[in-house]
Design an enzyme around this catalytic site. Structure first.
Site, PDB file in Angstrom:
ATOM      1  N   VAL A  33       1.086  -1.032  -0.011  1.00 20.81           N
ATOM      2  CA  VAL A  33      -0.324  -0.008   0.083  1.00 20.81           C
ATOM      3  C   VAL A  33       0.936   1.260  -0.070  1.00 20.81           C
ATOM      4  O   VAL A  33       0.530   2.369  -0.659  1.00 20.81           O
ATOM      5  CB  VAL A  33      -0.991   0.221   1.307  1.00 20.81           C
ATOM      6  CG1 VAL A  33      -1.596   1.426   1.336  1.00 20.81           C
ATOM      7  CG2 VAL A  33      -2.070  -0.889   1.243  1.00 20.81           C
ATOM      8  N   LYS A 104     -23.436  -9.988  -0.799  1.00 22.60           N
ATOM      9  CA  LYS A 104     -24.076 -10.373  -2.108  1.00 22.60           C
ATOM     10  C   LYS A 104     -25.397  -9.861  -2.044  1.00 22.60           C
ATOM     11  O   LYS A 104     -26.113  -9.482  -3.177  1.00 22.60           O
ATOM     12  CB  LYS A 104     -23.794 -11.691  -2.485  1.00 22.60           C
ATOM     13  CG  LYS A 104     -24.184 -12.745  -1.676  1.00 22.60           C
ATOM     14  CD  LYS A 104     -24.003 -14.238  -2.034  1.00 22.60           C
ATOM     15  CE  LYS A 104     -24.002 -15.012  -0.833  1.00 22.60           C
ATOM     16  NZ  LYS A 104     -22.828 -15.162   0.095  1.00 22.60           N
ATOM     17  N   VAL A 131     -18.951 -12.513  -4.881  1.00 25.96           N
ATOM     18  CA  VAL A 131     -19.347 -13.446  -5.727  1.00 25.96           C
ATOM     19  C   VAL A 131     -18.005 -14.389  -5.731  1.00 25.96           C
ATOM     20  O   VAL A 131     -16.944 -13.907  -6.077  1.00 25.96           O
ATOM     21  CB  VAL A 131     -19.660 -12.998  -6.877  1.00 25.96           C
ATOM     22  CG1 VAL A 131     -19.868 -14.011  -8.071  1.00 25.96           C
ATOM     23  CG2 VAL A 131     -20.612 -11.981  -7.168  1.00 25.96           C
ATOM     24  N   ILE A 135     -12.172 -16.168  -6.120  1.00 27.15           N
ATOM     25  CA  ILE A 135     -11.920 -16.202  -7.584  1.00 27.15           C
ATOM     26  C   ILE A 135     -12.002 -14.815  -8.125  1.00 27.15           C
ATOM     27  O   ILE A 135     -13.277 -14.041  -8.142  1.00 27.15           O
ATOM     28  CB  ILE A 135     -12.670 -17.170  -8.473  1.00 27.15           C
ATOM     29  CG1 ILE A 135     -12.812 -18.477  -7.735  1.00 27.15           C
ATOM     30  CG2 ILE A 135     -12.549 -17.069  -9.690  1.00 27.15           C
ATOM     31  CD1 ILE A 135     -13.927 -19.299  -8.286  1.00 27.15           C
ATOM     32  N   GLU A 189     -25.776 -25.266   5.234  1.00 31.86           N
ATOM     33  CA  GLU A 189     -26.197 -24.744   6.694  1.00 31.86           C
ATOM     34  C   GLU A 189     -27.333 -25.678   7.134  1.00 31.86           C
ATOM     35  O   GLU A 189     -28.083 -26.326   6.145  1.00 31.86           O
ATOM     36  CB  GLU A 189     -26.412 -23.094   6.485  1.00 31.86           C
ATOM     37  CG  GLU A 189     -25.220 -22.563   6.007  1.00 31.86           C
ATOM     38  CD  GLU A 189     -25.478 -20.943   6.279  1.00 31.86           C
ATOM     39  OE1 GLU A 189     -26.077 -20.695   7.191  1.00 31.86           O
ATOM     40  OE2 GLU A 189     -24.858 -20.470   5.207  1.00 31.86           O
ATOM     41  N   ASP A 200     -29.034 -17.653  -3.134  1.00 32.66           N
ATOM     42  CA  ASP A 200     -27.750 -17.019  -3.298  1.00 32.66           C
ATOM     43  C   ASP A 200     -27.027 -16.995  -4.633  1.00 32.66           C
ATOM     44  O   ASP A 200     -26.504 -16.105  -5.052  1.00 32.66           O
ATOM     45  CB  ASP A 200     -26.782 -18.313  -2.538  1.00 32.66           C
ATOM     46  CG  ASP A 200     -25.363 -18.000  -2.518  1.00 32.66           C
ATOM     47  OD1 ASP A 200     -24.873 -17.206  -1.785  1.00 32.66           O
ATOM     48  OD2 ASP A 200     -24.761 -18.495  -3.397  1.00 32.66           O
ATOM     49  N   LYS A 204     -25.868 -13.445  -7.065  1.00 29.57           N
ATOM     50  CA  LYS A 204     -24.840 -13.600  -7.664  1.00 29.57           C
ATOM     51  C   LYS A 204     -24.954 -13.218  -9.153  1.00 29.57           C
ATOM     52  O   LYS A 204     -24.262 -12.423  -9.700  1.00 29.57           O
ATOM     53  CB  LYS A 204     -23.847 -14.762  -7.316  1.00 29.57           C
ATOM     54  CG  LYS A 204     -23.220 -14.831  -5.898  1.00 29.57           C
ATOM     55  CD  LYS A 204     -22.827 -16.291  -5.503  1.00 29.57           C
ATOM     56  CE  LYS A 204     -22.245 -16.315  -4.270  1.00 29.57           C
ATOM     57  NZ  LYS A 204     -22.147 -17.944  -3.728  1.00 29.57           N
ATOM     58  N   GLY A 308     -15.737 -19.976   1.686  1.00 28.41           N
ATOM     59  CA  GLY A 308     -14.944 -20.303   2.873  1.00 28.41           C
ATOM     60  C   GLY A 308     -14.196 -18.905   3.485  1.00 28.41           C
ATOM     61  O   GLY A 308     -14.143 -18.050   2.809  1.00 28.41           O
TER      62      GLY A 308
END
Lengths: 433, 433
Positions: A33, A104, A131, A135, A189, A200, A204, A308
């Site tokens: 930074v 999201k 999302v 990735i 869950e 969900d 996204k 995760g």
């Protein structure tokens, strides 16, 4: 060098991981930074709960006060849900803080309000973690492909449902059995509704479609079907077709004669068959993968762990460094532009293909009657196959591409035919053009 | 609104495509940047050559004058090579222009000079198109993963060699035959040296390693072996191992006891066996794919077309929009930071595994003698297999992980053994830990 100070809202699995990485990587982050990043406070509901590695002095239950504190430069929101997350993020931006969020649901429901605030107050709002975990997907869409013309985004963006469908495919398990296993392993869950009903994935899909097509899309615009109705018969039927059933998020332009932008966009989430030769077919267990097709770039694929604590925290820290650099430079990053304002077309106008499995009577003329029903709705048949004999006879029909409305009314018509005992399986077919 | 004006250096396959996209997408680009982008001039060597869609009025042979013109804001460099590209880019930044480049050779040879100029003159220098065409790879490494700790980058970054090796694998073709086919189809150039000797992949590996490890790496630091020596026997041997031979670019931290950054980095390009179950094994024809392993994000894969006019132009336009937005905001994007300054270790210290195929004499005690030679160099054997009998006997040995220096001296030792008639194939094994 004056450090940049970070407030964290929420300290569950992801939040704890963010704190750990901020501590462990503080030297690297400072070098990247240009100034150190310091944790200024952590807003939690239950300050007495033990959180490994989190300094208890930093905990507060007053999130409202934390996000407007003068010594806070950046707010990271990992509470989730609509309220109080929205109010806190708006307050933060209003008092000049940059915001990094993994939310999201909120971005998909009311992103417009948040983007308007970011624009009004000159604040950054980054949300890569919302999302597909770590990735990199939003930044490539927002920035790498910003000079290209995206045609389609096709992806597996929910790890829970992919795990369940993968188990059904690999071991012939039923939905309930596979769900229980996913719950036992922590992939699903206790209340799996958001995942298995596709909420969900739909959130996204809305976020991806908005970025891909520069068009406002909310979760409510997304046609959504979950996987609770996917039966072992569907999965077995897919296998016979050399296909596999996946819960897909699909965002695509609906072509228009002579037009370049398309006459609108289709944004949808449903279980569908894709050929086993398709790269998405080999995405196993709880992994995520997203295909992006753009005019110049061609087909790109992004693959990785979609959820995760650590992967989500990785995405958050990437955004944190970006907004910290922007703060140092004195200029916020680009705010979403939704100038194209293409209409989101209803599902009935979306063009797709159906796989239909029928239990039929053992009578002559059955195929002719069935074929006539398809023709009556203007749906053309690509392939038909009879399985079994006599009382057990089944017809498997795969259609050519047709508007979804015509396909659903064909299925309705088939149900009403005397010679059709049961429509045993109906599944869309994707990933082939 | 005052447009931002763009100078283009070079107008071959990629340059022509850039001009086409600038024209065709001008409305979209203006909406995404906030102001129109206008082509100010195109520097070419042969202005008389016909270039479809390029206004001849814009052509000039005086690149030097073009890059310093007052009415130019951004310079796109697609000339390639070291000079005059370097001088022109430095001149451009010195006169306050932002630069977008696709020049992997220059970035890998002398990126440090260019980054220093970008820093000194407050200019942007973006170069996503230099590695893997339109696959977003540099931006994810630079920004998305900037808060993470990258451990390894493993990829197929040269389409030509992948096409050749894919043909050798699929049809048992020899290298020369496969190369000729690649040339006939336009996948390989008349002089294929840069591709088949690994220079192209090595330049990309240097760029990736520098970004991944925040450490200066040049092409000269990269250990490089091409694919001209890959024989049908190597490919057949890989098949027997359920592996496939790919030209890999590998950038990884070399671990250190108790240290987090590693005691250095290893950056190398060579043909190696990877298991067919590895996702990179299924990358066919001229496609590219890159695996990135990071501490928190886990394994990510990026896949797509790695070259070609349109994909490369897509990457350039993405960068163009980014630098245009930065110009509007008045603040350049982040310049590469190479604060970590980890040493690039020599190949001998890199830890890898070998597959070795030996033609041996038909004599008792052969295995013991061979095994002793491995032991003498401290290399432990994972598996050994005898193929054939009598005069045709071959030994196939796969080692455990060991320093490359020990492995090469083992091979040297084997060559000198009386009982070894020939070392028929030596190939490194990657993609398994």
């Amino acid at each position: 060098m004056k450090p940049l100070r970070v407030a964290l809202l929420g300290c569950g699995v992801v939040g704890t991981e963010v704190v750990r990485l901020l501590n462990e990587q503080s030297d690297d982050l400072a070098a990247r930074v240009g100034v150190p990043l310091e944790l200024a406070g952590v807003a939690v509901r239950r300050p007495d709960r033990v959180r490994a590695g989190v300094d208890r002095e930093l905990l507060t239950t007053d999130a409202q006060a934390l996000v407007t504190r003068d010594d806070v430069d950046i707010v990271i929101e990992v509470i989730g849900g609509i309220e109080p997350a929205r109010t806190l993020m708006l307050e933060a931006m209003k008092s000049g803080k940059s915001v990094v969020s993994a939310n999201k649901a909120l971005l998909a429901e009311d992103g417009a309000t948040l983007f308007a605030a970011a624009r009004e107050y000159g604040a950054d709002l980054y949300y890569e973690a919302s999302v597909a975990g770590a990735i990199p997907l939003l930044r490539p869409l927002r920035e790498s492909l910003v000079g290209d013309h995206v045609q389609r985004v096709l992806g597996i963006v929910n790890g829970t449902t992919n795990y369940i469908l993968d188990q059904m495919d690999a071991h012939g398990a039923g939905f309930s059995e596979a769900l229980e296993e996913a719950q036992a392993l922590g992939y699903a869950e206790a209340d799996p509704t958001a995942d298995v009903e596709g909420f969900d994935a739909a959130a996204k899909a809305a976020i991806l479609a908005q970025l891909a097509f520069h068009t406002p899309v909310t979760a409510a615009d997304v046609h959504r079907e979950g996987i609770t109705e996917v039966s072992p018969a569907d999965v077995a039927g897919a296998k016979e077709m050399d296909c596999v059933v996946k819960l897909l998020a699909i965002c695509e332009r609906v072509p228009e004669e002579g037009g370049r932008n398309g006459r609108g966009v289709s944004v949808r989430v449903y279980p569908a068959m894709i050929p086993r030769s398709h790269p998405l077919a080999s995405v196993r267990e709880a992994y995520n993968a997203v295909f992006v097709e753009a005019e110049s770039a061609g087909s790109l694929m992004f693959y990785g762990a979609g959820a995760g604590g650590a992967p989500t925290a990785s995405a958050i820290l990437g955004d944190l460094v970006a907004v910290a650099r922007n703060l140092r430079g004195g200029t916020p990053g680009p705010v979403e532009v939704t100038y194209a304002k293409l209409p989101v077309l209803p599902m009935g106008e979306t063009v797709t293909r159906y796989y239909i499995q029928l239990d039929v009577a053992d009578r002559s003329g059955v195929l002719a009657t069935v074929a006539e029903e398809f023709a009556r709705h203007g749906v053309s048949i690509q392939a038909v196959r009879q399985v079994g004999l006599g009382e057990d006879a089944q017809l498997v029909v795969v259609t050519h591409r047709a508007p979804d409305a015509a396909l659903t009314s064909t299925v309705e018509g088939l149900r009403n035919l005397d010679i059709v005992r049961e429509v045993a399986s109906v599944m869309r077919v994707e990933g082939e053009d």
